[in-house]
Design a protein around this motif. Structure first.
Motif, PDB file in Angstrom:
ATOM      1  N   ALA A  17      -0.385   0.465  -6.295  1.00 35.60           N
ATOM      2  CA  ALA A  17      -0.883   1.757  -6.794  1.00 35.60           C
ATOM      3  C   ALA A  17      -1.045   2.756  -5.645  1.00 35.60           C
ATOM      4  O   ALA A  17      -0.706   3.932  -5.788  1.00 35.60           O
ATOM      5  N   LEU A  18      -1.539   2.292  -4.508  1.00 38.44           N
ATOM      6  CA  LEU A  18      -1.683   3.177  -3.345  1.00 38.44           C
ATOM      7  C   LEU A  18      -0.330   3.676  -2.855  1.00 38.44           C
ATOM      8  O   LEU A  18      -0.173   4.851  -2.496  1.00 38.44           O
ATOM      9  N   ILE A  19       0.651   2.793  -2.838  1.00 32.59           N
ATOM     10  CA  ILE A  19       1.992   3.171  -2.389  1.00 32.59           C
ATOM     11  C   ILE A  19       2.615   4.172  -3.347  1.00 32.59           C
ATOM     12  O   ILE A  19       3.212   5.178  -2.929  1.00 32.59           O
ATOM     13  N   SER A  75      -9.350  -8.882  -2.122  1.00 36.89           N
ATOM     14  CA  SER A  75      -8.397  -7.983  -2.787  1.00 36.89           C
ATOM     15  C   SER A  75      -8.275  -6.659  -2.036  1.00 36.89           C
ATOM     16  O   SER A  75      -7.173  -6.149  -1.845  1.00 36.89           O
ATOM     17  N   GLY A  76      -9.397  -6.120  -1.572  1.00 33.04           N
ATOM     18  CA  GLY A  76      -9.358  -4.871  -0.817  1.00 33.04           C
ATOM     19  C   GLY A  76      -8.658  -5.012   0.528  1.00 33.04           C
ATOM     20  O   GLY A  76      -7.899  -4.128   0.948  1.00 33.04           O
ATOM     21  N   PHE A  77      -8.890  -6.120   1.211  1.00 38.91           N
ATOM     22  CA  PHE A  77      -8.269  -6.332   2.517  1.00 38.91           C
ATOM     23  C   PHE A  77      -6.764  -6.578   2.386  1.00 38.91           C
ATOM     24  O   PHE A  77      -5.987  -6.103   3.209  1.00 38.91           O
ATOM     25  N   ILE A  78      -6.352  -7.303   1.364  1.00 39.37           N
ATOM     26  CA  ILE A  78      -4.919  -7.501   1.132  1.00 39.37           C
ATOM     27  C   ILE A  78      -4.259  -6.158   0.830  1.00 39.37           C
ATOM     28  O   ILE A  78      -3.186  -5.845   1.375  1.00 39.37           O
ATOM     29  N   PHE A  81      -4.001  -4.167   4.062  1.00 36.77           N
ATOM     30  CA  PHE A  81      -2.962  -4.697   4.950  1.00 36.77           C
ATOM     31  C   PHE A  81      -1.571  -4.301   4.469  1.00 36.77           C
ATOM     32  O   PHE A  81      -0.746  -3.823   5.249  1.00 36.77           O
ATOM     33  N   VAL A  82      -1.300  -4.479   3.184  1.00 35.47           N
ATOM     34  CA  VAL A  82       0.022  -4.155   2.634  1.00 35.47           C
ATOM     35  C   VAL A  82       0.290  -2.652   2.726  1.00 35.47           C
ATOM     36  O   VAL A  82       1.380  -2.231   3.127  1.00 35.47           O
ATOM     37  N   PHE A  83      -0.726  -1.832   2.386  1.00 34.52           N
ATOM     38  CA  PHE A  83      -0.526  -0.385   2.452  1.00 34.52           C
ATOM     39  C   PHE A  83      -0.339   0.077   3.902  1.00 34.52           C
ATOM     40  O   PHE A  83       0.497   0.945   4.167  1.00 34.52           O
ATOM     41  N   ALA A 122      -5.910   1.536   8.702  1.00 34.68           N
ATOM     42  CA  ALA A 122      -6.447   0.198   8.444  1.00 34.68           C
ATOM     43  C   ALA A 122      -7.976   0.205   8.468  1.00 34.68           C
ATOM     44  O   ALA A 122      -8.615  -0.396   7.595  1.00 34.68           O
ATOM     45  N   THR A 123      -8.556   0.886   9.434  1.00 33.49           N
ATOM     46  CA  THR A 123     -10.014   0.931   9.525  1.00 33.49           C
ATOM     47  C   THR A 123     -10.626   1.607   8.301  1.00 33.49           C
ATOM     48  O   THR A 123     -11.627   1.124   7.749  1.00 33.49           O
ATOM     49  N   MET A 124     -10.025   2.704   7.868  1.00 37.81           N
ATOM     50  CA  MET A 124     -10.525   3.383   6.673  1.00 37.81           C
ATOM     51  C   MET A 124     -10.407   2.486   5.445  1.00 37.81           C
ATOM     52  O   MET A 124     -11.315   2.443   4.611  1.00 37.81           O
ATOM     53  N   GLY A 125      -9.305   1.771   5.333  1.00 43.80           N
ATOM     54  CA  GLY A 125      -9.114   0.878   4.191  1.00 43.80           C
ATOM     55  C   GLY A 125     -10.089  -0.282   4.184  1.00 43.80           C
ATOM     56  O   GLY A 125     -10.679  -0.618   3.149  1.00 43.80           O
ATOM     57  N   PHE A 126     -10.283  -0.914   5.348  1.00 41.73           N
ATOM     58  CA  PHE A 126     -11.208  -2.043   5.426  1.00 41.73           C
ATOM     59  C   PHE A 126     -12.647  -1.595   5.165  1.00 41.73           C
ATOM     60  O   PHE A 126     -13.388  -2.256   4.431  1.00 41.73           O
TER      61      PHE A 126
END
Length: 155
Positions: A17-19, A75-78, A81-83, A122-126
């Motif tokens: 969804a993010l992609i 789920s959030g970390f995966i 990482f993928v995004f 990555a930091t914002m996502g984590f």
């Protein structure tokens, strides 16, 4: 579906969804505007909410706070990482002017490194995943305010 597969599956759904959202912004020429990245937290939040909800349905009455928290975090970390991996590939291979456009929009130097941008993404996502999971687990945790507990306290 095994309980370990739930966070993994939802992590990939969130990342997809993010992609798709990023590519849609890219088609509209809005992908360099940082304000549109605020909607990433909404997408991540919806995905983490449904992941925890599905995990709770799978576990039933014996739903533990720690396990639900781990499901949301995984789920959030995966997804992050993928995004982040996709973002790095996009910034280096598909849009050569992307990093320069971001630098111009932020009045920064024109030589922003890909590693610095990926670190920030990555930091914002984590961080978002951690805060969103912690927030949603307040809705899913068991209450200590039950008749049984009140009866034991009053005694």
């Amino acid at each position: 579906m095994k309980n370990q597969a739930i966070p993994i599956r939802y992590g990939f759904f969130i990342a997809a969804a993010l992609i798709v959202y990023f590519l849609l912004l890219s088609l509209l020429g809005l992908h360099t505007n940082p304000y549109f990245s605020l909607f990433n937290a909404v997408i991540t939040g919806v995905g983490i909410y449904w992941c925890i909800k599905k995990y709770q349905e799978y576990k039933g009455v014996k739903f533990k706070y720690q396990k639900g928290f781990m499901a949301g975090i995984v789920s959030g970390f995966i997804a992050t990482f993928v995004f982040t991996l996709f973002f790095g590939i996009y910034a280096t291979n598909f849009d050569a002017t992307f990093l320069n456009e971001i630098a111009q929009g932020r009045r920064a130097e024109n030589n922003i490194s890909v590693a610095a941008i990926l670190f920030v993404v990555a930091t914002m996502g984590f961080a978002s995943s951690l805060i969103i999971t912690f927030s949603f687990m307040q809705f899913f945790k068991s209450s200590w305010n039950t008749k049984e507990t009140n009866k034991n306290i009053a005694s």
